[in-house]
Design a protein around this motif. Structure first.
Motif, PDB file in Angstrom:
ATOM      1  N   PHE A 278       0.816  -1.212   0.000  1.00 18.06           N
ATOM      2  CA  PHE A 278       0.000   0.000   0.000  1.00 18.06           C
ATOM      3  C   PHE A 278       0.854   1.268   0.000  1.00 18.06           C
ATOM      4  CE2 PHE A 278      -2.374   3.186   2.639  1.00 18.06           C
ATOM      5  CZ  PHE A 278      -3.293   3.530   1.675  1.00 18.06           C
ATOM      6  N   ALA A 279       1.929   1.290   0.802  1.00 18.16           N
ATOM      7  CA  ALA A 279       2.773   2.487   0.881  1.00 18.16           C
ATOM      8  C   ALA A 279       3.430   2.786  -0.466  1.00 18.16           C
ATOM      9  CB  ALA A 279       3.841   2.300   1.964  1.00 18.16           C
ATOM     10  N   LEU A 280       3.886   1.753  -1.158  1.00 21.53           N
ATOM     11  CA  LEU A 280       4.508   1.950  -2.474  1.00 21.53           C
ATOM     12  C   LEU A 280       3.483   2.478  -3.471  1.00 21.53           C
ATOM     13  CD1 LEU A 280       6.810   1.607  -4.534  1.00 21.53           C
ATOM     14  CD2 LEU A 280       6.029  -0.754  -4.860  1.00 21.53           C
ATOM     15  N   ARG A 281       2.293   1.927  -3.454  1.00 26.35           N
ATOM     16  CA  ARG A 281       1.257   2.337  -4.397  1.00 26.35           C
ATOM     17  C   ARG A 281       0.855   3.799  -4.167  1.00 26.35           C
ATOM     18  NH1 ARG A 281      -0.851  -1.989  -3.633  1.00 26.35           N
ATOM     19  NH2 ARG A 281      -2.504  -1.472  -2.166  1.00 26.35           N
ATOM     20  N   ARG A 282       0.736   4.187  -2.907  1.00 25.94           N
ATOM     21  CA  ARG A 282       0.382   5.567  -2.606  1.00 25.94           C
ATOM     22  C   ARG A 282       1.491   6.531  -3.026  1.00 25.94           C
ATOM     23  NH1 ARG A 282      -4.144   7.355  -2.768  1.00 25.94           N
ATOM     24  NH2 ARG A 282      -3.497   9.156  -1.518  1.00 25.94           N
ATOM     25  N   GLN A 283       2.745   6.109  -2.861  1.00 25.14           N
ATOM     26  CA  GLN A 283       3.854   6.972  -3.289  1.00 25.14           C
ATOM     27  C   GLN A 283       3.788   7.210  -4.788  1.00 25.14           C
ATOM     28  OE1 GLN A 283       7.947   5.530  -3.959  1.00 25.14           O
ATOM     29  NE2 GLN A 283       8.555   6.891  -2.286  1.00 25.14           N
ATOM     30  N   GLU A 284       3.555   6.152  -5.554  1.00 23.33           N
ATOM     31  CA  GLU A 284       3.484   6.288  -7.011  1.00 23.33           C
ATOM     32  C   GLU A 284       2.319   7.197  -7.423  1.00 23.33           C
ATOM     33  OE1 GLU A 284       3.252   2.448  -8.738  1.00 23.33           O
ATOM     34  OE2 GLU A 284       5.273   1.842  -8.120  1.00 23.33           O
ATOM     35  N   ILE A 285       1.165   7.002  -6.794  1.00 21.86           N
ATOM     36  CA  ILE A 285      -0.024   7.750  -7.197  1.00 21.86           C
ATOM     37  C   ILE A 285       0.067   9.216  -6.781  1.00 21.86           C
ATOM     38  CG2 ILE A 285      -2.510   7.972  -6.787  1.00 21.86           C
ATOM     39  CD1 ILE A 285      -2.630   4.918  -6.646  1.00 21.86           C
ATOM     40  N   VAL A 286       0.553   9.469  -5.574  1.00 19.12           N
ATOM     41  CA  VAL A 286       0.605  10.839  -5.069  1.00 19.12           C
ATOM     42  C   VAL A 286       1.721  11.639  -5.721  1.00 19.12           C
ATOM     43  CG1 VAL A 286       1.009  12.250  -3.023  1.00 19.12           C
ATOM     44  CG2 VAL A 286      -0.469  10.250  -2.875  1.00 19.12           C
ATOM     45  N   GLU A 287       2.914  11.052  -5.816  1.00 17.13           N
ATOM     46  CA  GLU A 287       4.069  11.814  -6.277  1.00 17.13           C
ATOM     47  C   GLU A 287       4.201  11.830  -7.807  1.00 17.13           C
ATOM     48  OE1 GLU A 287       7.562  10.473  -4.315  1.00 17.13           O
ATOM     49  OE2 GLU A 287       6.919  11.187  -2.332  1.00 17.13           O
ATOM     50  N   LYS A 288       3.896  10.719  -8.465  1.00 22.43           N
ATOM     51  CA  LYS A 288       4.080  10.655  -9.914  1.00 22.43           C
ATOM     52  C   LYS A 288       2.818  11.004 -10.692  1.00 22.43           C
ATOM     53  CE  LYS A 288       7.658   7.087  -9.500  1.00 22.43           C
ATOM     54  NZ  LYS A 288       8.073   5.709  -9.890  1.00 22.43           N
ATOM     55  N   GLU A 289       1.662  10.887 -10.047  1.00 25.20           N
ATOM     56  CA  GLU A 289       0.382  11.176 -10.679  1.00 25.20           C
ATOM     57  C   GLU A 289       0.264  10.494 -12.048  1.00 25.20           C
ATOM     58  OE1 GLU A 289       0.048  15.407 -10.793  1.00 25.20           O
ATOM     59  OE2 GLU A 289      -0.473  15.550  -8.675  1.00 25.20           O
ATOM     60  N   PRO A 290       0.373   9.161 -12.092  1.00 22.44           N
ATOM     61  CA  PRO A 290       0.324   8.450 -13.380  1.00 22.44           C
ATOM     62  C   PRO A 290      -1.086   8.423 -13.955  1.00 22.44           C
ATOM     63  CG  PRO A 290       0.343   6.880 -11.569  1.00 22.44           C
ATOM     64  CD  PRO A 290       0.510   8.242 -10.947  1.00 22.44           C
ATOM     65  N   LEU A 291      -1.163   8.102 -15.237  1.00 22.70           N
ATOM     66  CA  LEU A 291      -2.451   7.907 -15.876  1.00 22.70           C
ATOM     67  C   LEU A 291      -3.103   6.638 -15.323  1.00 22.70           C
ATOM     68  CD1 LEU A 291      -1.470   8.686 -19.579  1.00 22.70           C
ATOM     69  CD2 LEU A 291      -2.631  10.211 -17.969  1.00 22.70           C
TER      70      LEU A 291
END
Length: 392
Positions: A278-291
């Motif tokens: 969960f922590a890794l997924r949130r980092q990717e979504i919050v910081e990188k804002e991927p499609l």
């Protein structure tokens, strides 16, 4: 017999047992005792029929009778969202928030000497209304303890929440009321606001993810978007488990991808891996804002009904289906009343209510309320409600 047990990338241990037990459950008990583990676990072994790739152990007879290399995945997250608990456990997960802002807010206990002073101050206040004037040290300790208790629920409390805490503080310890103040807590409110800013600055410098992601904007520098939690998000950007990095999660993420592709995926394993990552997924979504397409490619399990509800629980500590249905039940009587008022001029609503007369079960009432919405609002039902096939 010697076992080579992988608990994490940086935690690999040797376990010696006399002989293999007769069942997988007995093996789990032995490993828990030797390694001091708690909670449910998934045991994987190197399957020689699949180039020694790790597979879930379901039958003890699948294991070779020589030196074994096992991998343990702790199932510290389940879909029993009635009581979410994401506190740190034997699997190395860091603690994260699991409760919403309390109402009313409970003022924590202070150190013994401060509690003793407050007790005497409260007795004096009840006797003759005299107030206790805390020294700088006492006031600092009170603000620090209350501020940390607030941070446990929200790093960015609203002004109303800060005000409620200030009220709760003087209600519990009336001797702390401010002399000459009509409310008695006004200055405490501002002191707590300043304390929260200081705590955020302290934790930001220490590297707290949910605070460091909030980049400052200053003159002459590139403007960056300020990222803060939404109103209901209590685990906006949690810390990584101790000793873990994004790279150390990659093997588990690939395992998760492969498991989803199977014809009969292991739902318990997927639950566990999704909770751990969960922590890794949130980092990717919050910081990188991927499609969305990128997120679906890397985390396909996230787009199943089961995991949407689970991710919602991880993020806001609430059961999504339960919250939706409880909200729907509150509005059921009024919705059905509105439908009855219009059934004479709408044949679709009339047929829905006719079917409801013969079946008064709660589930049927819910279905009628939802199916009747597009007709009541004069919308196209095919675009108003989407029905999806059940997946994982």
């Amino acid at each position: 017999m010697l076992l080579h047990v992988i608990l994490a990338d940086d935690n690999i241990q040797r376990v010696r047992i006399e002989s293999l037990p007769e069942t997988v459950d007995e093996l789990k008990t032995i490993l828990k005792n030797h390694l001091t583990l708690e909670g449910e676990m998934v045991i994987q072994f190197q399957d020689p029929e699949f180039n020694n790739e790790f597979c879930n152990l379901t039958d003890i007879s699948e294991l070779p009778r020589e030196m074994l290399k096992l991998k343990i995945i702790m199932s510290d997250y389940t879909l029993d969202t009635g009581s979410l608990d994401t506190s740190s456990g034997s699997s190395g997960e860091t603690s994260s928030r699991s409760k919403h802002w309390p109402d009313p807010f409970t003022i924590p206990s202070f150190s013994y000497d401060i509690e003793l002073k407050l007790r005497r101050g409260n007795e004096a206040y009840e006797k003759d209304g005299s107030l206790f004037t805390p020294t700088n040290d006492v006031k600092t300790d009170i603000l620090d303890k209350v501020g940390r208790a607030m941070y446990d629920f929200n790093a960015y409390p609203t002004p109303k929440q800060v005000e409620d805490v200030a009220k709760a503080l003087v209600e519990k310890h009336p001797c702390l009321k401010e002399p000459g103040s009509t409310q008695g807590w006004y200055c405490w409110k501002f002191s707590l606001s300043f304390k929260m800013r200081n705590l955020r600055q302290k934790y930001r410098i220490a590297g707290c993810p949910e605070l460091t992601v909030n980049r400052k904007r200053s003159a002459g520098q590139e403007t960056r978007k300020m990222k803060t939690a939404k109103r209901a998000e209590i685990n906006f950007l949690p810390d990584f488990p101790q000793g873990r990095t994004p790279n150390s999660f990659e093997e588990e993420r690939i395992t998760l991808q492969d498991e989803v592709k199977k014809k009969k995926p292991d739902c318990n394993l997927i639950d566990s891996l999704m909770g751990r990552s969960f922590a890794l997924r949130r980092q990717e979504i919050v910081e990188k804002e991927p499609l969305v397409a990128e997120v679906e490619s890397r985390w396909p399990a996230l787009f199943s009904e089961r995991q949407i509800a689970a991710e919602f629980t991880r993020l806001v500590a609430a059961d999504l289906p339960k919250s939706f249905l409880s909200g729907l039940d509150r509005h059921l009587p009024r919705l059905l009343e509105l439908y009855k008022a219009r059934e004479r001029c709408d044949t679709k609503i009339h047929s829905l209510l006719e079917s409801l007369d013969s079946e008064v079960k709660l589930q049927n009432r819910r279905s009628a309320a939802l199916l009747g919405l597009p007709y009541f609002m004069k919308e196209d039902p095919s675009n108003f409600i989407k029905f999806c096939e059940r997946t994982i």
